[in-house]
Each structure stands twice: as structure tokens, then as C-alpha cells.
Design an enzyme around this catalytic site. Structure first.
Site, PDB file in Angstrom:
ATOM      1  CD  GLU A   1      48.647  28.607 116.457  1.00 37.65           C
ATOM      2  OE1 GLU A   1      49.778  28.568 116.935  1.00 37.65           O
ATOM      3  OE2 GLU A   1      48.090  29.656 116.096  1.00 37.65           O
TER       4      GLU A   1
ATOM      5  CB  CYS B   1      46.645  33.063 114.159  1.00 40.66           C
ATOM      6  SG  CYS B   1      47.023  32.846 115.877  1.00 40.66           S
TER       7      CYS B   1
ATOM      8  CG  HIS C   1      44.952  37.331 114.541  1.00 43.47           C
ATOM      9  ND1 HIS C   1      44.215  36.267 115.003  1.00 43.47           N
ATOM     10  CD2 HIS C   1      46.118  37.313 115.233  1.00 43.47           C
ATOM     11  CE1 HIS C   1      44.906  35.625 115.929  1.00 43.47           C
ATOM     12  NE2 HIS C   1      46.067  36.241 116.099  1.00 43.47           N
TER      13      HIS C   1
HETATM   14  P1  HMG Z   1      52.502  42.176 129.373  1.00 42.89           P
HETATM   15  O1  HMG Z   1      53.958  42.331 129.577  1.00 42.89           O
HETATM   16  O2  HMG Z   1      51.715  41.473 130.408  1.00 42.89           O
HETATM   17  O3  HMG Z   1      51.753  43.539 129.244  1.00 42.89           O
HETATM   18  O4  HMG Z   1      52.329  41.488 127.949  1.00 42.89           O
HETATM   19  P2  HMG Z   1      52.294  45.067 129.160  1.00 42.89           P
HETATM   20  O5  HMG Z   1      53.060  45.375 130.383  1.00 42.89           O
HETATM   21  O6  HMG Z   1      52.913  45.303 127.812  1.00 42.89           O
HETATM   22  O7  HMG Z   1      50.873  45.795 129.272  1.00 42.89           O
HETATM   23  C1  HMG Z   1      49.886  45.578 128.339  1.00 42.89           C
HETATM   24  C2  HMG Z   1      49.075  46.839 128.233  1.00 42.89           C
HETATM   25  O8  HMG Z   1      48.373  47.045 129.473  1.00 42.89           O
HETATM   26  C3  HMG Z   1      49.925  48.090 128.036  1.00 42.89           C
HETATM   27  O9  HMG Z   1      49.221  48.932 127.135  1.00 42.89           O
HETATM   28  C4  HMG Z   1      49.937  48.725 129.413  1.00 42.89           C
HETATM   29  O10 HMG Z   1      50.140  50.131 129.395  1.00 42.89           O
HETATM   30  C5  HMG Z   1      48.558  48.398 129.892  1.00 42.89           C
HETATM   31  P3  HMG Z   1      49.843  49.240 125.668  1.00 42.89           P
HETATM   32  O11 HMG Z   1      51.153  49.865 125.884  1.00 42.89           O
HETATM   33  O12 HMG Z   1      49.997  47.869 124.996  1.00 42.89           O
HETATM   34  O13 HMG Z   1      48.819  50.086 125.009  1.00 42.89           O
HETATM   35  N1  HMG Z   1      48.397  48.445 131.350  1.00 42.89           N
HETATM   36  C6  HMG Z   1      47.318  48.959 131.966  1.00 42.89           C
HETATM   37  N2  HMG Z   1      46.186  49.528 131.483  1.00 42.89           N
HETATM   38  C7  HMG Z   1      45.248  49.931 132.394  1.00 42.89           C
HETATM   39  N3  HMG Z   1      45.419  49.833 133.740  1.00 42.89           N
HETATM   40  C8  HMG Z   1      46.535  49.291 134.255  1.00 42.89           C
HETATM   41  C9  HMG Z   1      47.548  48.835 133.364  1.00 42.89           C
HETATM   42  N4  HMG Z   1      48.750  48.235 133.519  1.00 42.89           N
HETATM   43  C10 HMG Z   1      49.259  48.026 132.283  1.00 42.89           C
HETATM   44  N5  HMG Z   1      46.674  49.183 135.582  1.00 42.89           N
HETATM   45  C11 HMG Z   1      51.349  40.540 125.993  1.00 42.89           C
HETATM   46  C12 HMG Z   1      51.192  41.575 127.116  1.00 42.89           C
HETATM   47  C13 HMG Z   1      50.189  40.678 125.024  1.00 42.89           C
HETATM   48  C14 HMG Z   1      52.653  40.775 125.258  1.00 42.89           C
HETATM   49  C15 HMG Z   1      51.344  39.115 126.619  1.00 42.89           C
HETATM   50  O14 HMG Z   1      50.075  38.861 127.177  1.00 42.89           O
HETATM   51  C16 HMG Z   1      51.687  38.006 125.642  1.00 42.89           C
HETATM   52  O15 HMG Z   1      52.847  37.639 125.488  1.00 42.89           O
HETATM   53  N6  HMG Z   1      50.665  37.430 124.954  1.00 42.89           N
HETATM   54  C17 HMG Z   1      50.873  36.333 123.983  1.00 42.89           C
HETATM   55  C18 HMG Z   1      51.439  36.833 122.664  1.00 42.89           C
HETATM   56  C19 HMG Z   1      50.426  37.659 121.861  1.00 42.89           C
HETATM   57  O16 HMG Z   1      49.240  37.575 122.068  1.00 42.89           O
HETATM   58  N7  HMG Z   1      50.928  38.408 120.872  1.00 42.89           N
HETATM   59  C20 HMG Z   1      50.054  39.183 120.003  1.00 42.89           C
HETATM   60  C21 HMG Z   1      50.676  39.414 118.615  1.00 42.89           C
HETATM   61  S1  HMG Z   1      51.204  37.879 117.859  1.00 42.89           S
HETATM   62  C22 HMG Z   1      49.707  37.187 117.277  1.00 42.89           C
HETATM   63  O17 HMG Z   1      48.719  37.843 117.195  1.00 42.89           O
HETATM   64  C23 HMG Z   1      49.728  35.740 116.910  1.00 42.89           C
HETATM   65  C24 HMG Z   1      49.142  34.784 117.943  1.00 42.89           C
HETATM   66  O18 HMG Z   1      47.728  34.864 117.918  1.00 42.89           O
HETATM   67  C25 HMG Z   1      49.632  33.370 117.688  1.00 42.89           C
HETATM   68  C26 HMG Z   1      49.533  32.783 116.289  1.00 42.89           C
HETATM   69  O19 HMG Z   1      49.649  33.410 115.269  1.00 42.89           O
HETATM   70  O20 HMG Z   1      49.429  31.561 116.264  1.00 42.89           O
HETATM   71  C27 HMG Z   1      49.572  35.136 119.349  1.00 42.89           C
END
Ligand code: HMG
Length: 397
Positions: free
Chosen positions: A79, A111, A233
Site C-alpha cells: 500500500e 495490509c 497481523h
Molecule cells: P493512543 O490514543 O495513542 O493510545 O492510540 P491510547 O490512549 O488508546 O493508549 C494505548 C494503550 O496504552 C491503552 O491500552 C492505554 O491504557 C495504554 P489498551 O486500552 O489499548 O489496552 N497506556 C499505558 N500503558 C502503560 N503505561 C502507561 C500508559 N498510558 C496509556 N503510562 C493507536 C493508539 C494504536 C490507536 C494509535 O497509535 C493509532 O492510531 N495507530 C494507527 C492505527 C492502528 O495501528 N490501528 C490498528 C488496527 S487497524 C490495522 O491493523 C490496519 C493497519 O495496519 C493498516 C492497514 O491495514 O493498512 C493500521
């Protein structure tokens, strides 16, 4: 007929960023990145590496196993395409000096593209016994400096040789698939940075996993105990951990899968998201780090591509599979760490999204193949030894 993965090779560039340093620079608790997201390092991709060079750098190791009279298909799943028309497979075809009798093409569905390529290759070989197919899953996960997705960036390529009587794993016949148009993640053609509804994407990933697992379990009367490992994945490794918990919620305790799950995420913890390649980075990590798997063990593989398509398929390890692996720990351990400042300057030094000439920085040349630049809207690829010689060198013409 037994068809599957005969050889599998990984490439990721020679530079990485420590996500704890990134956390400090962004004013975030490092535990959020290492525990909450489940990443330690992320690959930093210089502009001299794109899907063509990374794909060729991964596939060059397989070149000796490719029989030119049998190779019928070359597919790049990506992609991060470099051209809206010409398939990246053709540039790779030239760099690797592949036979003209092979079909070359590119497949896209976020992906899922790597899995699409692999399963098309399997079907192709079933229809054309004796043939080989070369599959490459190559991507650069790029969300933007200080963006929500920044900690999940990464990049690299996985190359897979698919054939009859494979030396590593046979891909089994039945798969379960689920497709539906959703806006969880996308990238408009005028930008190289992905747009994501982060939280929504993680929910959809799990929902699509539930669909395909329930369908697979129902159709095949399957349960987690039937498998020696589950591979997911891995956009970031915590996502895979959430999927494993979901499997447990839907079925039964999955304690027997936990140790191998940890082995499957080690390389991803050090590289980050490779989009189309991520599932296969997990497979390589498991096969190379585990020493308790044996021939006949079955693996379940969950592929997810935003947009979205999910597919669950299964593979069975074959006798002596460990002798057909390349072992990539050195590739990861020998990389050079860059500071946050250096990462930011590499991140900003990109091939322009405009018709202007451009040269990549030789300081960050790595691998056997590099992009030296763009001249007159045409990308210039070279073997590393040629790229580092004076431009007029006759040896590289
Ligand atoms: P965010 O808002 O930075 O994170 O987004 P959050 O606030 O949701 O926190 C993440 C986790 O960290 C949470 O745990 C928190 O509790 C924890 P969870 O509730 O998930 O179990 N946390 C802590 N833990 C320990 N100590 C601390 C602490 N603070 C918080 N101090 C997000 C995270 C992944 C959404 C963001 O990085 C993002 O948008 N990433 C890109 C999208 C993505 O990867 N999506 C995955 C699914 S889609 C997919 O897999 C397809 C893809 O590969 C693309 C394709 O297909 O081409 C992306």
C-alpha cells in the site's frame, strides 16, 4: 498436492529509533509505548529505501532457489506504491534479473495485500503444477511526526517463494474471509502519510477477527487447541495481544498459545508496522525464535487489511522446516540507532510529491539495492556497489 512457503526472507533498513526516546521527546510516559502499545524500536526508512529496494533486498536471498524455467508469477502486495501505473514487481524483476516468462503485478488492499498475493500464488500453483511464484509484501508505515500513529510506524519487506512440496509450511485449503467497506484507515493518493481513525480501527480489527474465527471454527469444527500457534497481523504488538484475548473470550483459555505468541511478536517489537508484511514478520519471528515446534504442527494466521478485508488461513509445518529458514536476528541487531532529531530529519527528507528532480542521501544507503533519486519523473534504482561509484562509472551501466 502440497503447496506453500518454500523460503521466506525479511529485510528492514539499517536504522532504528528507540521508542522510549520518542516518548520522552513527545512528552509521553515511555511505558505507554513499550507496555500500552507493545513496541521497543521502530525501523527508520531513509528515502533511498522504498518498496522496490526493500522488496529486492528481501528477495535477493531467494534468488538462488528460483528456477527461471519454473517461475511463473511475481506479485508485490503493498500500500506504499511508487507509481500509479507500473507495477513495482517490474522494477524488482529487473533488479533481480528474473525471467521474462513470469507474470509481474502489484496487489493492493491495505495490509491484506501480502496475504492476497500469497493465496493467489497458492491457487496459481494448484492450477499450474510445477511452477514457482515469488511474493513480496513491502511497505512503509508512515503517519506523521507527533501524530497519534507515530509510535506504530515502521517498514520493511518480506519475500516468500511459493511452490509445491514446500520446505517450510504447507498452506491448507480452507480459509475464512470477511470483507466490508469501512473508513478506519486510508491514504489519499496526494499524501504519503496515512489517515487513521485509530480507536475505531482497533475495534474493527477485533470485530473482523471475530467474524472470521467464528466462521472458521464453525465450518471446520476447529478450536484453539487444534493449533500450535496463532499469528496475527501486527500493526503494533498490543493489537495482537488483544486479538488473542478476544479468541479466549470467544472460546476457551488459550494458555498454550501464549508463549509462542510472545515469540511471534519479538521482531515486530523491533521493527514496527510493515503493513502487508507484518503478519509474515510475526511468522518469521516465531519460526526463528521457537525451538519447540515440530513438523505437523498447525499454525493459524489472521490477516487484516483496513478498509477492510480479513482472512483466517492455516498452515502446517513440514519436516526439516528449520533448515530452510534464514535467521534474521543479526539483521535486526546490527542496525544503527538514530536520535529523535536524526529520525525527524530522515523523515522529512522524502521523494517530493511533485515533478522535480531529487537525489537521495548516500549517507543512509543500505542493503544491496537503493533508490539514488528521481530524474525527469523517473525513479533511478541501482545496486549499492554501483550507486556508490562515481556516476560515470562504466561498470554499472
Ligand atoms: P493512543 O490514543 O495513542 O493510545 O492510540 P491510547 O490512549 O488508546 O493508549 C494505548 C494503550 O496504552 C491503552 O491500552 C492505554 O491504557 C495504554 P489498551 O486500552 O489499548 O489496552 N497506556 C499505558 N500503558 C502503560 N503505561 C502507561 C500508559 N498510558 C496509556 N503510562 C493507536 C493508539 C494504536 C490507536 C494509535 O497509535 C493509532 O492510531 N495507530 C494507527 C492505527 C492502528 O495501528 N490501528 C490498528 C488496527 S487497524 C490495522 O491493523 C490496519 C493497519 O495496519 C493498516 C492497514 O491495514 O493498512 C493500521
Amino acid at each position: 498436492m502440497s503447496i506453500g512457503i518454500d523460503r521466506i526472507s525479511l529485510y528492514t533498513p539499517s536504522y532504528y529509533l528507540d521508542v522510549c526516546e520518542l516518548a520522552v521527546a513527545r512528552g509521553v510516559d515511555p511505558n505507554k509505548f513499550t507496555i500500552g502499545i507493545g513496541q521497543d524500536k521502530q525501523a527508520v526508512i531513509p528515502s533511498s529505501q522504498d518498496i522496490v529496494t526493500m522488496g529486492a533486498n528481501a528477495a535477493i536471498r531467494l534468488r538462488g532457489d528460483i528456477d527461471d524455467s519454473r517461475l511463473g508469477l511475481v506479485i508485490v502486495g503493498t500500500e506504499s506504491g511508487v507509481d500509479a501505473s507500473k507495477a513495482s514487481a517490474l522494477y524488482i524483476h529487473e533488479l533481480l534479473n528474473l525471467p521474462h516468462s513470469a507474470r509481474c503485478m502489484e496487489i493492493k488492499e491495505a495490509c491484506f495485500g501480502g496475504t492476497a498475493a500469497l493465496l493467489v500464488a497458492r491457487d496459481y500453483i494448484a492450477a499450474h503444477p510445477g511452477k514457482q511464484a515469488l511474493i513480496i509484501a513491502a511497505d512503509i508505515a508512515r503517519y506523521g511526526l507527533a501524530s497519534g500513529g507515530e509510535v506504530t510506524q515502521g517498514g520493511g519487506a518480506v519475500a516468500i517463494l511459493v511452490s509445491e512440496n514446500p520446505r517450510i509450511a504447507e498452506i491448507e485449503e480452507h480459509t475464512s474471509v470477511y470483507s466490508g467497506s469501512i473508513q478506519d484507515f486510508w491514504r489519499p493518493v496526494y499524501t504519503d502519510e496515512a489517515q487513521a481513525r485509530g480507536k475505531y480501527s482497533t475495534e474493527q480489527y477485533l470485530e473482523f477477527f471475530e467474524h472470521v474465527w467464528l466462521d472458521y471454527a464453525h465450518t471446520m469444527h476447529a478450536k484453539p487447541q487444534d493449533f500450535a500457534a496463532f499469528l496475527f497481523h501486527l500493526p503494533y504488538t498490543k493489537m495482537g495481544a488483544k486479538a488473542l484475548r478476544k479468541l479466549e473470550e470467544l472460546t476457551e483459555p488459550v494458555t498454550h498459545l501464549e508463549q509462542r505468541f510472545e515469540q511471534s511478536i519479538q521482531y515486530s517489537r523491533a521493527i514496527g508496522n510493515v503493513y502487508t508484511g507484518s503478519l509474515y514478520v510475526g511468522l518469521i519471528s516465531l519460526l526463528e525464535l521457537d525451538n519447540s515446534l515440530k513438523a505437523g504442527d498447525r499454525l493459524a494466521l489472521f490477516s487484516y487489511g483496513s478498509g477492510a478485508v480479513a482472512e483466517l488461513f492455516t498452515a502446517r509445518l513440514v519436516e526439516g522446516y528449520e533448515k530452510a529458514l534464514y535467521y534474521h536476528a543479526d539483521l535486526l541487531n546490527q542496525r544503527t540507532q538514530v536520535s529523535v532529531n536524526e529520525y525527524e530529519s530522515i523523515f522529512k527528507d522524502v521523494v517530493p510529491y511533485a515533478p522535480q528532480d531529487y537525489s537521495t542521501n548516500p549517507r543512509y544507503y543500505c542493503g544491496d539495492f537503493v533508490l539514488t533519486g528521481v530524474v525527469g519523473m523517473e525513479r533511478q534504482y541501482a545496486t549499492r556497489s554501483c550507486a556508490e561509484q562515481p556516476i560515470a562509472s562504466a561498470a554499472c551501466d
